[in-house]
Design an enzyme around this catalytic site. Structure first.
Site, PDB file in Angstrom:
ATOM      1  N   GLY A  47     -10.638  13.216  -0.946  1.00  0.00           N
ATOM      2  CA  GLY A  47     -11.205  12.726   0.304  1.00  0.00           C
ATOM      3  C   GLY A  47     -12.663  13.127   0.429  1.00  0.00           C
ATOM      4  O   GLY A  47     -13.072  14.198  -0.035  1.00  0.00           O
TER       5      GLY A  47
ATOM      6  N   ARG B 299      -4.445  -0.530   1.984  1.00  0.00           N
ATOM      7  CA  ARG B 299      -5.318  -1.306   2.863  1.00  0.00           C
ATOM      8  C   ARG B 299      -5.105  -2.802   2.693  1.00  0.00           C
ATOM      9  O   ARG B 299      -5.112  -3.559   3.658  1.00  0.00           O
ATOM     10  CB  ARG B 299      -6.779  -0.931   2.581  1.00  0.00           C
ATOM     11  CG  ARG B 299      -7.779  -1.637   3.466  1.00  0.00           C
ATOM     12  CD  ARG B 299      -9.170  -1.090   3.250  1.00  0.00           C
ATOM     13  NE  ARG B 299      -9.573  -1.175   1.847  1.00  0.00           N
ATOM     14  CZ  ARG B 299     -10.738  -0.733   1.382  1.00  0.00           C
ATOM     15  NH1 ARG B 299     -11.588  -0.142   2.201  1.00  0.00           N
ATOM     16  NH2 ARG B 299     -11.038  -0.852   0.106  1.00  0.00           N
TER      17      ARG B 299
ATOM     18  N   ARG C 209      -1.358  -6.062  -2.991  1.00  0.00           N
ATOM     19  CA  ARG C 209      -1.553  -6.296  -4.430  1.00  0.00           C
ATOM     20  C   ARG C 209      -0.205  -6.121  -5.112  1.00  0.00           C
ATOM     21  O   ARG C 209       0.778  -5.747  -4.484  1.00  0.00           O
ATOM     22  CB  ARG C 209      -2.599  -5.358  -5.025  1.00  0.00           C
ATOM     23  CG  ARG C 209      -2.237  -3.883  -5.006  1.00  0.00           C
ATOM     24  CD  ARG C 209      -3.375  -3.058  -5.610  1.00  0.00           C
ATOM     25  NE  ARG C 209      -3.024  -1.670  -5.815  1.00  0.00           N
ATOM     26  CZ  ARG C 209      -3.150  -0.716  -4.890  1.00  0.00           C
ATOM     27  NH1 ARG C 209      -3.606  -1.032  -3.692  1.00  0.00           N
ATOM     28  NH2 ARG C 209      -2.817   0.535  -5.161  1.00  0.00           N
TER      29      ARG C 209
ATOM     30  N   ASP D 240       1.048  19.393   4.893  1.00  0.00           N
ATOM     31  CA  ASP D 240       0.088  20.220   4.165  1.00  0.00           C
ATOM     32  C   ASP D 240      -1.261  20.226   4.870  1.00  0.00           C
ATOM     33  O   ASP D 240      -2.118  21.040   4.544  1.00  0.00           O
ATOM     34  CB  ASP D 240      -0.080  19.708   2.730  1.00  0.00           C
ATOM     35  CG  ASP D 240      -0.985  20.607   1.906  1.00  0.00           C
ATOM     36  OD1 ASP D 240      -0.765  21.844   1.917  1.00  0.00           O
ATOM     37  OD2 ASP D 240      -1.925  20.097   1.262  1.00  0.00           O
TER      38      ASP D 240
ATOM     39  N   HIS E  23      -2.844  23.429   3.475  1.00  0.00           N
ATOM     40  CA  HIS E  23      -3.740  22.536   2.736  1.00  0.00           C
ATOM     41  C   HIS E  23      -3.920  23.023   1.295  1.00  0.00           C
ATOM     42  O   HIS E  23      -5.017  23.357   0.849  1.00  0.00           O
ATOM     43  CB  HIS E  23      -5.101  22.424   3.428  1.00  0.00           C
ATOM     44  CG  HIS E  23      -5.844  21.177   3.043  1.00  0.00           C
ATOM     45  ND1 HIS E  23      -6.782  20.577   3.852  1.00  0.00           N
ATOM     46  CD2 HIS E  23      -5.801  20.397   1.915  1.00  0.00           C
ATOM     47  CE1 HIS E  23      -7.279  19.498   3.257  1.00  0.00           C
ATOM     48  NE2 HIS E  23      -6.700  19.384   2.072  1.00  0.00           N
TER      49      HIS E  23
ATOM     50  N   GLY F 276      -2.609  21.200  -1.463  1.00  0.00           N
ATOM     51  CA  GLY F 276      -2.274  20.138  -2.407  1.00  0.00           C
ATOM     52  C   GLY F 276      -3.109  20.171  -3.663  1.00  0.00           C
ATOM     53  O   GLY F 276      -2.622  19.849  -4.751  1.00  0.00           O
TER      54      GLY F 276
END
Length: 321
Positions: free
Chosen positions: A76, A173, A176, A255, A279, A281
Site C-alpha cells: 500500500g 475494481r 476480468r 491485522d 499489522h 502481514g
C-alpha cells in the site's frame, strides 16, 4: 557529480546494486529524527523506510526537489500519496508488489483458521490450565469471498486451494477473467456478500475503498460470517463493525485497524468474537530477501533507463498507471 540514492537497508547488504548512483543509508532511526545522510535535494531515488510512522516516511519529501522515483517497501502507498504535492512533476511512485504476497497471504490464512477453530479461546484456557473441548466450524466446505483480487488476493487463493473450500469468489475494481475463474467488479459485491461464510479484505486503501465496509456492507453478510482484514484499517468503518461484533452476529480477525495503532482503551480490544494482530502481514523472514531483489532489479532498470516495475502513479499525470 553522482546523484544520491537513499536506502533503508545498508547498501553493502544488497547484492547487485548498479553503479551510477551514490547509495546512502537512511532508515529514519528509532524515533524518526535521525539526521539525513545527505542533502535531500541531491536524492534522485528515494526508498521509503519500512515499518516507520508516516511522519518519518514523508519527512524528507518536501526538500527532494530533484527526486525522480519514490519506491515504497509496502504494497500500500496510501501513507505517501497524501504528500505527493510536495514533489515535482514526473516523479514515479512505485510499490513493493512481489515482496509481501507470501507473508500476507500466510497471515490471512492463519487469522482465518485461528478464528474459525477458536484458537484464541483455547490459548486462554491453556493459560488457566483448563482442558476445554468444543465443536467448531472448519474452513472446509465454506464459501470464501476475496475483496481486492490483486497480487495478494491471488496469493491468498493459492493458499486456500488445499483446504477444500466450497467456493472462492473474487472481487476487484473491474471485471476480468483468471485461470481460476471470473473476477467480479465492485458493483457486484452487494450480491456476493450474503453467500460468503468468510470475507477476506486485501484491497488497497483508496478514495473508493475508504470506509467501504460500512453498516450496509456488514448487514449484507450472513449471520455467523467471519470478516478478515489484511488490507488497511481505513477500509472498515470501525463503529459499524463494533456494533456487529457486540451483537454477536459476526466475528472478525483484523491485522489492521482504524485507528492504528489501536489505543489501549479502545473497545475493539474487548469486543466479542474478534482476533487482532498488530499489522504484521509483511514483517517476516520472507521480507528482506524479496525486498533486496526488488531494489536491485528496480535500480538496475532506473540506471539503464528501462521501464520501472510497479509504477502506481506519476506526479503531474492525469491518470494513474
Amino acid at each position: 557529480m553522482t546523484a544520491d540514492l537513499w536506502l533503508p537497508i545498508p547498501p553493502d547488504e544488497i547484492e547487485g546494486l548498479p553503479d551510477g548512483l551514490n547509495p546512502l543509508f537512511w532508515d529514519g532511526g528509532p524515533t524518526g529524527e535521525q539526521d539525513f545522510p545527505g542533502d535531500p535535494a541531491d536524492c534522485v531515488f528515494y526508498v521509503v523506510p519500512y515499518m516507520k510512522r508516516q511522519p518519518v516516511k514523508v519527512r524528507p519529501l518536501a526538500e527532494m526537489r530533484n527526486v525522480r522515483v519514490v519506491q515504497t517497501l509496502t504494497a500500500g502507498v496510501d501513507d505517501v500519496t497524501a504528500h505527493l504535492a510536495d514533489l515535482p512533476p514526473g516523479v514515479r511512485l512505485c510499490n513493493a508488489r512481489g515482496v509481501h504476497e507470501a507473508s500476507t497471504a500466510e497471515l490471512a490464512l492463519t487469522l482465518t483458521l485461528a478464528s474459525l477453530r477458536g484458537i484464541p479461546k483455547f490459548v486462554r484456557a491453556q493459560q488457566q490450565g483448563h482442558w476445554q473441548s468444543e465443536f467448531r466450524p472448519a474452513l472446509a466446505d465454506r464459501n470464501v469471498l476475496i475483496v481486492g483480487y490483486g497480487a495478494i488476493g491471488s496469493a491468498i487463493e493459492d493458499r486456500l486451494a488445499p483446504f477444500e473450500v466450497a467456493r472462492v469468489a473474487r472481487v476487484a475494481r473491474s471485471a476480468r477473467t483468471t485461470a481460476r475463474g471470473p473476477v467480479h467488479p465492485l458493483t457486484e459485491l452487494p450480491a456476493l456478500l450474503p453467500e460468503a461464510d468468510v470475507v477476506i479484505l486485501s484491497t488497497p486503501l483508496t478514495g473508493t475503498t475508504r470506509g467501504m465496509v460500512d453498516a450496509g456492507f456488514l448487514a449484507r453478510m450472513k449471520d455467523g460470517a467471519l470478516l478478515v482484514n489484511v488490507a488497511r484499517g481505513g477500509v472498515v468503518d470501525t463503529q459499524a463493525l463494533l456494533a456487529e461484533l457486540e451483537s454477536g452476529r459476526l466475528t472478525a480477525a483484523l491485522d489492521v485497524t482504524d485507528p492504528e495503532p489501536l489505543p489501549r482503551e479502545h473497545p475493539l480490544w474487548q469486543a466479542p468474537g474478534v482476533l487482532i494482530s498488530p499489522h504484521v502481514g509483511g514483517p517476516t523472514s520472507a521480507f528482506l530477501p524479496r525486498a533486496k531483489r526488488l531494489l536491485a532489479d528496480q535500480l538496475g532498470r532506473f540506471v539503464n533507463r528501462e521501464p520501472l516495475r510497479n509504477v502506481i502513479l506519476t506526479t503531474g499525470a492525469t491518470n494513474e498507471a
